[in-house]
Design an enzyme around this catalytic site. Structure first.
Site, PDB file in Angstrom:
ATOM      1  CG  HIS A  26     -29.375 -17.399 -75.313  1.00  0.00           C
ATOM      2  ND1 HIS A  26     -30.355 -17.262 -76.270  1.00  0.00           N
ATOM      3  CD2 HIS A  26     -29.630 -18.567 -74.679  1.00  0.00           C
ATOM      4  CE1 HIS A  26     -31.168 -18.320 -76.218  1.00  0.00           C
ATOM      5  NE2 HIS A  26     -30.753 -19.113 -75.257  1.00  0.00           N
ATOM      6  CE  LYS A  50     -35.047 -28.952 -79.810  1.00  0.00           C
ATOM      7  NZ  LYS A  50     -34.441 -27.912 -78.977  1.00  0.00           N
ATOM      8  NE  ARG A  99     -35.188 -20.022 -69.390  1.00  0.00           N
ATOM      9  CZ  ARG A  99     -35.749 -20.487 -70.477  1.00  0.00           C
ATOM     10  NH1 ARG A  99     -36.072 -19.673 -71.444  1.00  0.00           N
ATOM     11  NH2 ARG A  99     -36.018 -21.774 -70.619  1.00  0.00           N
ATOM     12  CB  SER A 137     -35.400 -19.016 -78.616  1.00  0.00           C
ATOM     13  OG  SER A 137     -34.111 -18.841 -78.111  1.00  0.00           O
TER      14      SER A 137
HETATM   15  O1  PNS Z   1     -31.084 -24.565 -75.811  1.00  0.00           O
HETATM   16  P1  PNS Z   1     -31.456 -25.998 -75.633  1.00  0.00           P
HETATM   17  O2  PNS Z   1     -32.265 -26.465 -76.820  1.00  0.00           O
HETATM   18  O3  PNS Z   1     -32.124 -26.259 -74.313  1.00  0.00           O
HETATM   19  O4  PNS Z   1     -30.079 -26.837 -75.647  1.00  0.00           O
HETATM   20  C1  PNS Z   1     -30.082 -28.227 -75.487  1.00  0.00           C
HETATM   21  C2  PNS Z   1     -28.688 -28.841 -75.731  1.00  0.00           C
HETATM   22  C3  PNS Z   1     -28.125 -28.431 -77.065  1.00  0.00           C
HETATM   23  C4  PNS Z   1     -27.740 -28.385 -74.636  1.00  0.00           C
HETATM   24  C5  PNS Z   1     -28.870 -30.389 -75.653  1.00  0.00           C
HETATM   25  O5  PNS Z   1     -29.918 -30.778 -76.487  1.00  0.00           O
HETATM   26  C6  PNS Z   1     -27.613 -31.174 -76.019  1.00  0.00           C
HETATM   27  O6  PNS Z   1     -26.631 -31.163 -75.313  1.00  0.00           O
HETATM   28  N1  PNS Z   1     -27.659 -31.877 -77.172  1.00  0.00           N
HETATM   29  C7  PNS Z   1     -26.569 -32.689 -77.645  1.00  0.00           C
HETATM   30  C8  PNS Z   1     -26.866 -34.188 -77.512  1.00  0.00           C
HETATM   31  C9  PNS Z   1     -26.377 -34.754 -76.193  1.00  0.00           C
HETATM   32  O7  PNS Z   1     -25.237 -34.630 -75.817  1.00  0.00           O
HETATM   33  N2  PNS Z   1     -27.277 -35.435 -75.471  1.00  0.00           N
HETATM   34  C10 PNS Z   1     -26.962 -36.074 -74.218  1.00  0.00           C
HETATM   35  C11 PNS Z   1     -27.076 -35.146 -73.030  1.00  0.00           C
HETATM   36  S1  PNS Z   1     -28.715 -35.063 -72.458  1.00  0.00           S
END
Ligand code: PNS
Length: 175
Positions: A26, A50, A99, A137
């Site tokens: 990151h 979560k 990745r 992570s």
């Molecule tokens: O590091 P991660 O857990 O892969 O990140 C995921 C993240 C935070 C980018 C994703 O879960 C997110 O955007 N959550 C907010 C809810 C949202 O907007 N959902 C609609 C788009 S799929």
């Protein structure tokens, strides 16, 4: 919207994620992203569904520690729709790290869904340095719990916080 306003907005990007905890992968994306964008807003997901190891406040403060010298970053916890958060913060670009092929399907789905929700928001994919392409992570937590070495995988501050956290949560691990 004038051309100048458009340009100004595109220089600010949101880098969202769970960051539980932030890894060197990151950090690499943020540092390289800062060569392209003037300002990066690191958006830490606050997701009641979560069960993260670190609370959103802890994750925010850890990332603030890591980027204490980097004035063009801002770290904020968020909940709700990412596109709404981006718009509220005047950002038109969402950065995501890719990745490996295994990331692609989820990222593709998310980018297209965000595009449907708000066509003004663009997703900008960046590949982390090859040395971090295997890093996550989840793996960091597992390696730490099993006594493995985290050298080069997470910033030093993060390793210290992991030690403190696991001392509280799993005193039997003798860290
Ligand atoms: O590091 P991660 O857990 O892969 O990140 C995921 C993240 C935070 C980018 C994703 O879960 C997110 O955007 N959550 C907010 C809810 C949202 O907007 N959902 C609609 C788009 S799929």
């Amino acid at each position: 919207m004038s051309e100048t306003t458009h340009r100004q907005k595109s220089r600010k990007a949101v880098y969202p994620g769970s960051f539980d905890p932030i890894t060197n992968g990151h950090v690499d994306i943020i540092k390289r992203g800062l060569k392209i964008f003037d300002r990066i807003l690191v958006a830490v997901l606050q997701n009641p569904k979560k069960e993260p190891l670190f609370t959103a406040d802890e994750r925010v403060s850890m990332i603030q520690d890591v980027f204490a010298e980097q004035k063009n970053t801002e770290i904020i916890a968020f909940h709700g729709l990412l596109v709404e958060f981006a718009k509220k913060n005047d950002a038109r670009v969402v950065i995501r790290g890719l990745r490996a092929i295994s990331d692609f399907e989820y990222e593709f789905q998310m980018a297209l869904m965000n595009m449907k929700l708000d066509p003004e928001i663009e997703t900008f994919f960046m590949m982390p340095n090859l040395s971090y392409s295997f890093l996550s992570s989840k793996m960091v937590k597992e390696i730490f719990m099993l006594g493995g070495c985290l050298k080069d995988l997470v910033p030093e501050q993060v390793e210290n916080r992991l030690r403190e956290k696991f001392k509280d949560k799993h005193p039997s691990l003798n860290l």
